[in-house]
Design an enzyme around this catalytic site. Structure first.
Site, mmCIF file in Angstrom:
data_model
loop_
_atom_site.group_PDB
_atom_site.id
_atom_site.type_symbol
_atom_site.label_atom_id
_atom_site.label_comp_id
_atom_site.label_asym_id
_atom_site.label_seq_id
_atom_site.Cartn_x
_atom_site.Cartn_y
_atom_site.Cartn_z
ATOM 1 N N ALA A 64 0.846 -1.195 0.000
ATOM 2 C CA ALA A 64 0.000 0.000 0.000
ATOM 3 C C ALA A 64 0.882 1.246 0.000
ATOM 4 O O ALA A 64 2.040 1.195 0.413
ATOM 5 C CB ALA A 64 -0.870 -0.004 1.241
ATOM 6 N N GLU B 238 -0.937 -9.329 -1.184
ATOM 7 C CA GLU B 238 -2.402 -9.521 -1.155
ATOM 8 C C GLU B 238 -2.963 -9.475 -2.580
ATOM 9 O O GLU B 238 -3.869 -10.242 -2.935
ATOM 10 C CB GLU B 238 -3.051 -8.454 -0.267
ATOM 11 N N GLU C 107 2.930 -5.991 7.761
ATOM 12 C CA GLU C 107 2.105 -4.960 8.414
ATOM 13 C C GLU C 107 2.247 -4.912 9.931
ATOM 14 O O GLU C 107 2.116 -3.849 10.536
ATOM 15 C CB GLU C 107 0.626 -5.153 8.050
#
Ligand code: NAD
Length: 699
Positions: A62, A106, A126
């Site tokens: 991300a 992901e 994460e």
């Protein structure tokens, strides 16, 4: 221009992601990726799809800048992209190389097949930001690799080799690095007509005793939960992957992700993550300033620091010549370097042939002339301006034009040191921390005349030797040691008022510091502290400190190296010493101090605010560019807990108005120098504006 290129080769669409520097899944990439997937799904000439990254790797996850801007939720959000991929009626093959982390992994898990290079780095890191993989990672990974491997990957955040993931079935093919695209295209052609298309989300997680396994993991993770609640919370999401249908599991994951986003630990860890990146930016230093290339290094002084500093360069394959005054000291220094490498070999952290290869890069000399070819020379002699002057005059005489001349001084004025040469533009401070081959921090001290090129060279060099560099201006102690002074004084006055050294250390260690201030002082050496106080008194007759510190040092109790300091030592093991208790008791009696009970909270408050208040003064003085640089110095150089984000972040999280009020209270009640506790102007100004340190910096 689209961030995803679209080509078709023999009926296979090739979607290539290009979003420098790491192909993060920002809004722009998501939008273009969704459009490209939809186009390929609709393209009659296409019967299978390959999704690949450009030279920057597959996708590093991300764009975490979007966490604070709200961009992460902007449509298309990652789930929308994932569903479009997963529901494609044409098979999609992820072709993975380089980094495939977090949101990138992901994304790969949504594809129907995965082909990866042998050296691809796959992970869900994460938890290191106090979060969980919140875009389906906790739901799809257990379905792909099984409960135990998925749990290990998710709660550790560590990468797993492609070969291992291949054996577990998460990767359909592992191929040599130069065969990725051709292998993925061949794989796509092979599966183009195969039906049904496999979906990670429709698999079931099977385990003979998942309750027992998750219970065991819970027990092993619980002790560390105070410093990071994320791993334990991950278990709740993983349980949902076992017990709930896929969609319900995604909702559970999302709920826990949102909870974690708001925890102080995750906020602090994200701050720390950005702070480290931000520290690399120096105002006025653009890409047009080219660093000099450093091919050989000279070091003056083969003592504690000289040897450790040399190891950094030897490890990076850079030849080092080390200079000493006497052959005996030189031999001893070189032996210590060999011994340190031998310890690594004995612990199987280094191969024996590497030890020899590194030692072969190290040579010793007693002659300054031997350093005339060095691109960089670092001085690490005694902390005495007279000695430094002699060394720098010699360096100015022998060093080649343009060579960088650096001092490892902890406190001395780098401008004065530069003035001993006719080339102050080439002089700067390179302040390594002890042990210099281990500690990650490097304070780069920028003198008034240091050139941008010298600064750029030092920054580049820090990267090469894997240090985290922070630039400081010239002042007594630069950033780290200047803040340390008031912190140590706060700790010492707490002892004067009634706390024991052990209580102070314990409170700060419970807060998360690697070591309390008195154990740290004993490690650094009581003689060093004594010398610093003497120098400060000489410079400022009003400098105040509790006299018991001198009494302890003057008894020859220098800490670990003499077996006694504020503690008694058996090796590195510190024990409380009744002699110190007795000394403190009679000292307080003599001073007319009635000892009082002091809470751990008060200890933490005083010591932490001493750091933050001096940090604010450093910012006011323009010694550091931004508050987050100070946090990085403390996390990497002084054992400050990363999960608290550093002293400036910690103070901001208390609220600067509260900080100012507490500082005034301490000023009115604490022993010692009242002025030290007066809140810095920057704190009161920001408090009045309702701001924090991060809103004041140039970030
Ligand atoms: P040290 O006493 O262990 O080593 C100093 C070495 O320099 C000795 O081997 C000595 O023989 C040599 N030396 C002295 N004068 C010399 C000269 N004129 N020419 C060549 N060699 C000479 O000291 P250290 O702890 O390594 O500290 C060195 C410097 O690093 C100091 O400026 C100190 O403030 C700084 N520093 C120390 C630490 C630490 O924790 N020890 C941390 C950061 C910075």
């Amino acid at each position: 221009m689209s961030k995803v290129s679209y080509d078709v080769s023999n009926g296979v669409a090739i979607l290539k992601m290009c979003n420098p520097p790491v192909n993060s899944l920002s809004f722009g990439l998501r939008k273009d990726l969704l459009a490209a997937v939809e186009a390929a799904r609709a393209d009659a000439a296409v019967n299978a799809i390959v999704l690949i990254g450009d030279a920057n790797g597959f996708c590093a996850g991300a764009d975490i800048n979007e966490f604070s801007t709200g961009g992460a939720a902007k449509s298309p959000n990652p789930h929308e992209v994932h569903f479009s991929i997963e529901l494609s009626e044409k098979p999609i093959v992820a072709a993975i190389h380089g980094n495939c982390m977090g949101g990138g992994f992901e994304l790969a898990m949504c594809c129907h097949y995965r082909v990866a290079t042998e050296d691809a780095k796959l992970s869900l890191p994460e938890v290191k930001l106090g979060l969980l993989p919140g875009r389906g990672g906790t739901q799809r990974l257990p379905r792909l690799v099984g409960l135990e491997m998925a749990t290990n990957m998710i709660v550790s955040g560590e990468p797993v080799a492609a070969s291992v993931l291949g054996e577990l079935g998460a990767l359909d093919q592992v191929v040599p690095a130069d065969k990725l695209l051709e292998s993925a295209l061949a794989y796509a052609a092979k599966v183009a007509e195969l039906r049904p298309i496999p979906l990670a989300s429709s698999k079931k997680v099977k385990h003979p005793d998942y309750e027992g396994y998750l219970g065991f993991m819970r027990n092993s993770l619980r002790p560390a939960a105070a410093s990071n609640p994320a791993p334990l919370k991950c278990l709740d999401a993983i349980r949902a992957a076992v017990e709930q249908a896929f969609k319900a599991g995604l909702e559970t994951e999302e709920r826990i992700f949102q909870e974690l986003m708001c925890t102080p630990v995750s906020i602090a860890l994200r701050h720390y993550f950005f702070a480290e990146r931000e520290a690399r930016h120096i105002e006025g230093l653009g890409d047009d300033v080219k660093p000099l290339s450093i091919r050989s290094v000279g070091i003056i002084g083969a003592g504690t620091m000289g040897g450790g500093i040399a190891m950094n360069f030897l490890n990076a394959g850079i030849p080092v010549t080390i200079l000493e005054l006497k052959q005996e000291a030189l031999d001893k220094g070189i032996q210590v370097v060999r011994k340190n490498y031998q310890i690594q070999v004995d612990k199987k952290k280094l191969k024996a042939d590497k030890l020899e290869a590194r030692m072969a890069l190290l040579s010793g000399t007693l002659e300054y002339e031997s350093l005339s070819g060095c691109d960089l020379i670092i001085e690490a002699v005694f902390e005495d301006m007279g000695v430094k002057e002699k060394v720098f005059r010699e360096l100015d005489r022998v060093a080649k034009p343009g060579a960088i001349l650096a001092s490892n001084t902890s406190n001395l004025d780098v401008n004065t040191i530069a003035s001993f040469t006719k080339r102050p533009e080439s002089v700067l401070g390179l302040h390594f921390f002890s042990p210099a081959n281990v500690m990650k921090l490097l304070e780069i001290v920028r003198g008034d005349k240091t050139s941008l090129q010298a600064l750029a060279t030092a920054m580049e060099l820090a990267k090469r030797i894997r240090k985290v560099a922070v630039v400081a201006g010239v002042c007594d102690g630069f950033i780290g040691n200047r803040m340390l002074g008031p912190y140590l004084m706060a700790a010492a006055y707490l002892v004067e008022e009634g706390a024991s050294p052990q209580q102070v250390d314990r409170a700060l260690e419970r807060f998360g510091f690697a070591m309390g201030p008195f154990r740290m002082g004993d490690l650094a050496g009581g003689d060093i502290g004594l010398a610093v106080r003497k120098r400060k008194v000489a410079e400022d007759p009003n400098f105040q400190y509790p006299q018991f510190l001198d009494q302890v040092a003057e008894m020859g109790r220098y800490g670990q190296k003499t077996g006694k300091g504020m503690y008694l030592y058996q090796g590195r093991n510190a024990e409380a010493d009744p002699d110190i208790d007795a000394l403190l008791e009679s000292y307080r009696l003599e001073m007319g101090i009635e000892p009082r009970a002091i809470s751990d909270d008060e200890i933490i408050s005083r010591c932490l605010l001493a750091l933050a208040n001096e940090g604010a003064k450093i910012l006011e003085d323009g010694i550091a560019a931004r508050a987050s640089d100070l946090d990085i110095v403390y996390i990497y150089g002084y054992g400050f807990p990363a999960y608290r984000g550093g002293p400036m972040h910690y103070a901001s999280s208390l609220g600067l108005n509260e900080v100012a009020l507490t500082l005034r209270h301490i000023a009115n009640t604490a022993r010692g120098n009242r002025a030290q506790w007066e809140p810095a102007r920057l704190i009161t100004t920001l408090a009045e504006q309702g701001k924090t340190f991060s809103s004041s910096s140039h970030q």
